[in-house]
Design a protein around this motif. Structure first.
Motif, PDB file in Angstrom:
ATOM      1  N   GLY A  35       0.797  -1.223   0.000  1.00 36.25           N
ATOM      2  CA  GLY A  35       0.000   0.000   0.000  1.00 36.25           C
ATOM      3  C   GLY A  35       0.828   1.270   0.000  1.00 36.25           C
ATOM      4  N   THR A  36       2.155   1.115   0.059  1.00 38.92           N
ATOM      5  CA  THR A  36       2.991   2.312   0.052  1.00 38.92           C
ATOM      6  C   THR A  36       3.827   2.362  -1.219  1.00 38.92           C
ATOM      7  OG1 THR A  36       4.937   1.345   1.113  1.00 38.92           O
ATOM      8  CG2 THR A  36       3.213   2.192   2.566  1.00 38.92           C
ATOM      9  N   THR A  37       4.291   3.570  -1.512  1.00 37.47           N
ATOM     10  CA  THR A  37       5.191   3.759  -2.634  1.00 37.47           C
ATOM     11  C   THR A  37       6.482   4.343  -2.082  1.00 37.47           C
ATOM     12  OG1 THR A  37       5.287   4.673  -4.861  1.00 37.47           O
ATOM     13  CG2 THR A  37       4.433   6.105  -3.165  1.00 37.47           C
ATOM     14  N   LEU A  38       7.575   4.235  -2.841  1.00 32.43           N
ATOM     15  CA  LEU A  38       8.848   4.757  -2.347  1.00 32.43           C
ATOM     16  C   LEU A  38       8.964   6.252  -2.629  1.00 32.43           C
ATOM     17  CD1 LEU A  38      11.262   1.890  -3.463  1.00 32.43           C
ATOM     18  CD2 LEU A  38      10.313   2.310  -1.187  1.00 32.43           C
ATOM     19  N   ALA A  39       9.402   6.994  -1.641  1.00 31.18           N
ATOM     20  CA  ALA A  39       9.729   8.416  -1.798  1.00 31.18           C
ATOM     21  C   ALA A  39      11.252   8.514  -1.711  1.00 31.18           C
ATOM     22  CB  ALA A  39       9.077   9.230  -0.688  1.00 31.18           C
ATOM     23  N   ALA A  74       8.722  16.414   4.318  1.00 32.25           N
ATOM     24  CA  ALA A  74       7.938  17.356   3.519  1.00 32.25           C
ATOM     25  C   ALA A  74       7.035  16.638   2.518  1.00 32.25           C
ATOM     26  CB  ALA A  74       8.869  18.312   2.786  1.00 32.25           C
ATOM     27  N   MET A  75       7.280  15.350   2.334  1.00 32.63           N
ATOM     28  CA  MET A  75       6.461  14.552   1.431  1.00 32.63           C
ATOM     29  C   MET A  75       5.445  13.727   2.233  1.00 32.63           C
ATOM     30  SD  MET A  75       7.193  14.840  -1.734  1.00 32.63           S
ATOM     31  CE  MET A  75       6.179  14.396  -3.131  1.00 32.63           C
ATOM     32  N   GLY A  76       5.560  13.781   3.540  1.00 26.64           N
ATOM     33  CA  GLY A  76       4.706  12.972   4.402  1.00 26.64           C
ATOM     34  C   GLY A  76       5.151  11.525   4.457  1.00 26.64           C
ATOM     35  N   ALA A  77       6.403  11.272   4.092  1.00 25.81           N
ATOM     36  CA  ALA A  77       6.887   9.886   4.006  1.00 25.81           C
ATOM     37  C   ALA A  77       7.556   9.440   5.304  1.00 25.81           C
ATOM     38  CB  ALA A  77       7.880   9.755   2.852  1.00 25.81           C
ATOM     39  N   VAL A 134       5.396   6.107   1.542  1.00 23.31           N
ATOM     40  CA  VAL A 134       4.186   6.900   1.729  1.00 23.31           C
ATOM     41  C   VAL A 134       3.075   6.295   0.863  1.00 23.31           C
ATOM     42  CG1 VAL A 134       4.795   8.577  -0.093  1.00 23.31           C
ATOM     43  CG2 VAL A 134       3.279   9.265   1.779  1.00 23.31           C
ATOM     44  N   PRO A 135       1.851   6.227   1.387  1.00 26.96           N
ATOM     45  CA  PRO A 135       0.751   5.810   0.521  1.00 26.96           C
ATOM     46  C   PRO A 135       0.641   6.839  -0.604  1.00 26.96           C
ATOM     47  CG  PRO A 135       0.070   5.813   2.829  1.00 26.96           C
ATOM     48  CD  PRO A 135       1.405   6.489   2.771  1.00 26.96           C
ATOM     49  N   PRO A 136       0.683   6.401  -1.869  1.00 30.08           N
ATOM     50  CA  PRO A 136       0.856   7.351  -2.987  1.00 30.08           C
ATOM     51  C   PRO A 136      -0.152   8.487  -2.999  1.00 30.08           C
ATOM     52  CG  PRO A 136       0.219   5.151  -3.776  1.00 30.08           C
ATOM     53  CD  PRO A 136       0.573   5.010  -2.334  1.00 30.08           C
ATOM     54  N   LYS A 137      -1.396   8.220  -2.649  1.00 26.48           N
ATOM     55  CA  LYS A 137      -2.406   9.286  -2.723  1.00 26.48           C
ATOM     56  C   LYS A 137      -2.261  10.296  -1.597  1.00 26.48           C
ATOM     57  CE  LYS A 137      -6.005   7.344  -5.557  1.00 26.48           C
ATOM     58  NZ  LYS A 137      -6.270   5.886  -5.512  1.00 26.48           N
ATOM     59  N   PRO A 190      14.842  17.233  11.739  1.00 26.73           N
ATOM     60  CA  PRO A 190      13.869  17.094  10.652  1.00 26.73           C
ATOM     61  C   PRO A 190      12.478  16.815  11.210  1.00 26.73           C
ATOM     62  CG  PRO A 190      15.206  15.109  10.824  1.00 26.73           C
ATOM     63  CD  PRO A 190      15.785  16.098  11.805  1.00 26.73           C
ATOM     64  N   ARG A 191      11.450  17.425  10.624  1.00 27.27           N
ATOM     65  CA  ARG A 191      10.083  17.338  11.162  1.00 27.27           C
ATOM     66  C   ARG A 191       9.354  16.102  10.663  1.00 27.27           C
ATOM     67  NH1 ARG A 191      11.123  20.390  15.344  1.00 27.27           N
ATOM     68  NH2 ARG A 191      11.400  22.594  14.896  1.00 27.27           N
ATOM     69  N   VAL A 192      10.008  14.956  10.856  1.00 29.56           N
ATOM     70  CA  VAL A 192       9.516  13.687  10.325  1.00 29.56           C
ATOM     71  C   VAL A 192       8.154  13.319  10.886  1.00 29.56           C
ATOM     72  CG1 VAL A 192       9.945  11.204  10.330  1.00 29.56           C
ATOM     73  CG2 VAL A 192      11.808  12.780   9.811  1.00 29.56           C
ATOM     74  N   SER A 193       8.029  13.433  12.192  1.00 29.03           N
ATOM     75  CA  SER A 193       6.794  12.989  12.819  1.00 29.03           C
ATOM     76  C   SER A 193       5.635  13.922  12.439  1.00 29.03           C
ATOM     77  CB  SER A 193       7.056  12.888  14.325  1.00 29.03           C
ATOM     78  OG  SER A 193       5.955  13.229  15.040  1.00 29.03           O
ATOM     79  N   LEU A 194       5.913  15.214  12.308  1.00 29.36           N
ATOM     80  CA  LEU A 194       4.869  16.137  11.869  1.00 29.36           C
ATOM     81  C   LEU A 194       4.443  15.813  10.434  1.00 29.36           C
ATOM     82  CD1 LEU A 194       3.099  18.634  12.342  1.00 29.36           C
ATOM     83  CD2 LEU A 194       4.960  20.020  11.384  1.00 29.36           C
ATOM     84  N   GLY A 195       5.420  15.625   9.547  1.00 31.56           N
ATOM     85  CA  GLY A 195       5.101  15.332   8.144  1.00 31.56           C
ATOM     86  C   GLY A 195       4.190  14.123   8.020  1.00 31.56           C
TER      87      GLY A 195
END
Ligand code: ADP
Ligand code: MG
Length: 319
Positions: A35-39, A74-77, A134-137, A190-195
């Motif tokens: 269900g995820t795609t690579l960022a 920043a990509m939500g990944a 990240v889930p692509p959508k 890095p704001r990983v958890s927020l993203g």
């Protein structure tokens, strides 16, 4: 003299936990979760341009990975894997060990596994490729802002640039303000958890690496919208608010760079969701403006609606 392979074995090899195959073969083997795609993102760090040649290697190891994780954020990944290409002028084992320590500490904390890279002798250069899921959508793209969206900023901008100004002798920082700014410059978080918390809530996002106006400008351009910022709403760190050189503080706030905060847009209907995401991630989030229809531009207005002059935006790494 330690060999290339000994450097890799001693300092950059950890047992693979999530990769099917990690360091040691021609390629690493990875499989994204269902269900995820690579960022995927790469950032290069060069002495003189991105850091001082005598920078603390442990902090440099942290920062080299941090700036890449910021792109994933920043990509939500979710960060998963990283590759490290490094050129070293000589095999200074103390330096390499400290660099690896800083890098692996953040890697562990963020769930990132180092799965490969390249090591060679040459003028110092560091390039990391970060891979996330990240889930692509749900990926937070730059081209998805819409008129009517709120514009949000995590944390506050300007401290890293103010630290740089301090180191270059343009301003004299002292005490807590100096420590806070230097920490922001050398060890950004890095704001990983927020993203991650923003996926499915925010519409578009970018990380602030080249200055708030410049990076928000990228969202405006990619989305074909205009951004209206409220000057008084911009969050100011203590060191920025108390800086005696007001012009410098303004320049750092708006166009400094190296902030690694997230600037993002979201519909008004999700304001409480954004606040909850910030709380969950342990970082402040501030509504700083509004997306409006119109040509791609970023404008700053004061409380009376007058346009506030802005410094020439953005850091050009090619200048
Ligand atoms: P190749 O000759 O196929 O390029 P190398 O000899 O350069 O392979 O590297 C051997 C292994 O070590 C590879 O799996 C590579 O990904 C890994 N590697 C090389 N340098 C690093 C590094 N700095 N950090 C992590 N892994 C590395
Ligand atoms: Mg190689």
């Amino acid at each position: 003299m330690i060999s290339e392979f000994e450097i890799i074995r001693r300092y950059f090899t950890r047992r693979a936990r999530t990769a099917l195959l990690g360091v040691g073969d021609d390629c690493a083997l990875i499989r994204p979760r269902a269900g995820t795609t690579l960022a995927v993102s790469t950032d290069m760090l060069l002495p003189g341009r991105h850091f001082f040649p005598d920078a603390d290697p442990e902090k440099l190891g942290h920062k080299a990975l941090a700036v890449n994780l910021s792109d994933l954020a920043a990509m939500g990944a979710d960060p998963r894997w990283a590759l490290l290409a490094i050129a070293l002028p000589r095999a200074n084992e103390k330096w390499i060990a400290a660099f690896a320590k800083g890098l692996f500490r953040l890697a562990r904390r963020s769930g990132t596994e180092l799965i490969g890279g390249d090591t060679t002798r040459g003028p110092l250069a560091i390039s990391i490729t970060a891979i996330g899921e990240v889930p692509p959508k749900l990926a937070l793209r730059r081209d998805a802002a819409r008129a009517g969206d709120d514009i949000w900023l995590s944390g506050a901008t300007g401290e890293a640039a103010l630290a740089l100004a301090h180191l270059k002798g343009r301003v004299k920082l002292r005490g807590r303000a100096r420590d806070a700014c230097l920490h922001r410059l050398h060890a950004p978080e890095p704001r990983v958890s927020l993203g991650r918390s923003l996926r499915g809530i925010a519409r578009s996002a970018i990380d602030v690496s080249d200055g708030l106006l410049a990076d928000l400008g990228h969202i405006a351009k990619a989305s074909g919208v205009a951004a209206e910022l409220r000057w008084e709403a911009l969050p100011r760190a203590e060191a920025i608010a108390s800086c005696p050189d007001k012009a410098l503080a303004k320049e750092c706030l708006l166009a400094g760079g190296d902030d690694y905060e997230l600037v993002f847009t979201a519909p008004r209907s999700v304001r409480s969701g954004i606040a909850a995401a910030g709380k969950k991630a342990g970082v402040s989030v501030t509504a700083i403006g509004t997306v409006v229809a119109g040509g791609p531009r970023v404008r700053l207005r004061d409380a009376e609606g007058r346009t506030v002059s802005t410094p020439r935006a953005g850091f050009d790494h090619f200048a």
